[in-house]
Motif scaffolding. Structure first.
Motif, PDB file in Angstrom:
ATOM      1  N   ASP A 276       0.868  -1.173   0.000  1.00 49.71           N
ATOM      2  CA  ASP A 276       0.000   0.000   0.000  1.00 49.71           C
ATOM      3  C   ASP A 276       0.907   1.226   0.000  1.00 49.71           C
ATOM      4  N   THR A 277       0.756   2.089  -0.984  1.00 45.98           N
ATOM      5  CA  THR A 277       1.649   3.237  -1.143  1.00 45.98           C
ATOM      6  C   THR A 277       1.677   4.113   0.105  1.00 45.98           C
TER       7      THR A 277
ATOM      8  N   ASP B 212       5.746   3.965   6.656  1.00 51.12           N
ATOM      9  CA  ASP B 212       6.792   3.085   7.196  1.00 51.12           C
ATOM     10  C   ASP B 212       8.183   3.678   6.963  1.00 51.12           C
ATOM     11  N   CYS B 213       8.409   4.264   5.785  1.00 52.94           N
ATOM     12  CA  CYS B 213       9.701   4.903   5.502  1.00 52.94           C
ATOM     13  C   CYS B 213       9.918   6.100   6.426  1.00 52.94           C
ATOM     14  N   ARG B 214       8.875   6.891   6.640  1.00 55.32           N
ATOM     15  CA  ARG B 214       8.998   8.056   7.534  1.00 55.32           C
ATOM     16  C   ARG B 214       9.290   7.610   8.967  1.00 55.32           C
ATOM     17  N   SER B 215       8.629   6.560   9.419  1.00 54.78           N
ATOM     18  CA  SER B 215       8.878   6.040  10.770  1.00 54.78           C
ATOM     19  C   SER B 215      10.302   5.504  10.892  1.00 54.78           C
TER      20      SER B 215
ATOM     21  N   ASP C 115       8.023  -8.841  -2.554  1.00 54.09           N
ATOM     22  CA  ASP C 115       6.780  -9.235  -3.210  1.00 54.09           C
ATOM     23  C   ASP C 115       6.524  -8.283  -4.386  1.00 54.09           C
ATOM     24  N   PRO C 116       7.283  -8.445  -5.477  1.00 48.89           N
ATOM     25  CA  PRO C 116       7.134  -7.530  -6.618  1.00 48.89           C
ATOM     26  C   PRO C 116       5.715  -7.486  -7.188  1.00 48.89           C
ATOM     27  N   ALA C 117       5.007  -8.596  -7.169  1.00 46.94           N
ATOM     28  CA  ALA C 117       3.648  -8.623  -7.721  1.00 46.94           C
ATOM     29  C   ALA C 117       2.723  -7.671  -6.967  1.00 46.94           C
ATOM     30  N   ALA C 118       2.913  -7.556  -5.658  1.00 51.43           N
ATOM     31  CA  ALA C 118       2.075  -6.649  -4.865  1.00 51.43           C
ATOM     32  C   ALA C 118       2.337  -5.189  -5.242  1.00 51.43           C
ATOM     33  N   ILE C 119       3.596  -4.846  -5.498  1.00 50.90           N
ATOM     34  CA  ILE C 119       3.919  -3.476  -5.918  1.00 50.90           C
ATOM     35  C   ILE C 119       3.320  -3.202  -7.289  1.00 50.90           C
TER      36      ILE C 119
ATOM     37  N   LEU D  94       6.462   9.789  -5.431  1.00 49.22           N
ATOM     38  CA  LEU D  94       5.396   9.291  -4.573  1.00 49.22           C
ATOM     39  C   LEU D  94       5.295  10.108  -3.302  1.00 49.22           C
ATOM     40  N   TYR D  95       6.441  10.675  -2.875  1.00 46.24           N
ATOM     41  CA  TYR D  95       6.471  11.471  -1.656  1.00 46.24           C
ATOM     42  C   TYR D  95       7.694  12.385  -1.714  1.00 46.24           C
TER      43      TYR D  95
END
Length: 189
Positions: A3-4, A10-13, A34-38, A53-54
């Motif tokens: 989930d974007t 998560d990256c910010r944390s 999990d490349p398919a999820a991305i 994205l951010y």
């Protein structure tokens, strides 16, 4: 599931807990495992480009898509980075400044990254990037600062003379790289 918005959080944390790329790399490694999820969340890439994205003063997250056979000249970031490949391959050549020739560089190493790889880059790294395959490569690139605001350098691919990096030049290079998709019928996926 990728989930974007959760990935950004998560990256910010991770950055708040440790200003080095160590914890951010762990977040990226989990995501690209999990490349398919991305691909399901961001969509199958169809053209090369830089897709932010951010963006903030201390963190930039870009969905970077390399066109088939695209090469980006040597450049620096002047901040740490983490690269997570979720489809295709990215070949990096690493460079260092020559003390004997002001502004010039020489190659000192290389590393190939494939889908599922997450690699950190130090703040002072100079690298060039090539997508060596006949289809698009896509990666999430995370930077420990505002990627678009920091003054940086790139090096002429023929002379290796240092020059100023600009966002406009980089965006143009990505758009020009789509020529192979538009005119040669190379399959993007």
């Amino acid at each position: 599931m990728f989930d974007t918005e959760q990935f950004i959080a998560d990256c910010r944390s991770a950055l708040a807990a440790d200003e080095s790329p160590r914890l951010v790399r762990e977040v990226v490694a989990r995501a690209v495992s999990d490349p398919a999820a991305i691909l399901k969340e961001l969509g199958e890439p169809t053209r090369g480009g830089l897709h932010p994205l951010y963006r903030s003063e201390d963190l930039t997250i870009i969905n970077m898509v390399w066109a088939p056979y695209m090469t980006l000249m040597p450049h620096d970031h002047r901040m740490w980075a983490v690269i997570g490949i979720y489809t295709g391959r990215e070949d990096n050549i690493f460079w260092r400044r020559l003390s004997s020739r002001h502004g010039h560089i020489e190659a000192v190493g290389a590393k190939a990254l494939a889908a599922g790889d997450a690699a950190p880059l130090k703040h002072d790294i100079i690298h060039s990037v090539t997508n060596p395959i006949p289809r698009l490569t896509a990666a999430i690139h995370i930077y420990g600062g505002d990627f678009f605001a920091v003054e940086r350098s790139e090096w002429d691919p023929e002379t290796l003379d240092e020059q100023r990096w600009t966002t406009e030049h980089a965006m143009r290079r990505f758009e020009e790289s789509n020529w192979i998709i538009d005119h040669l019928g190379v399959d993007a996926a």
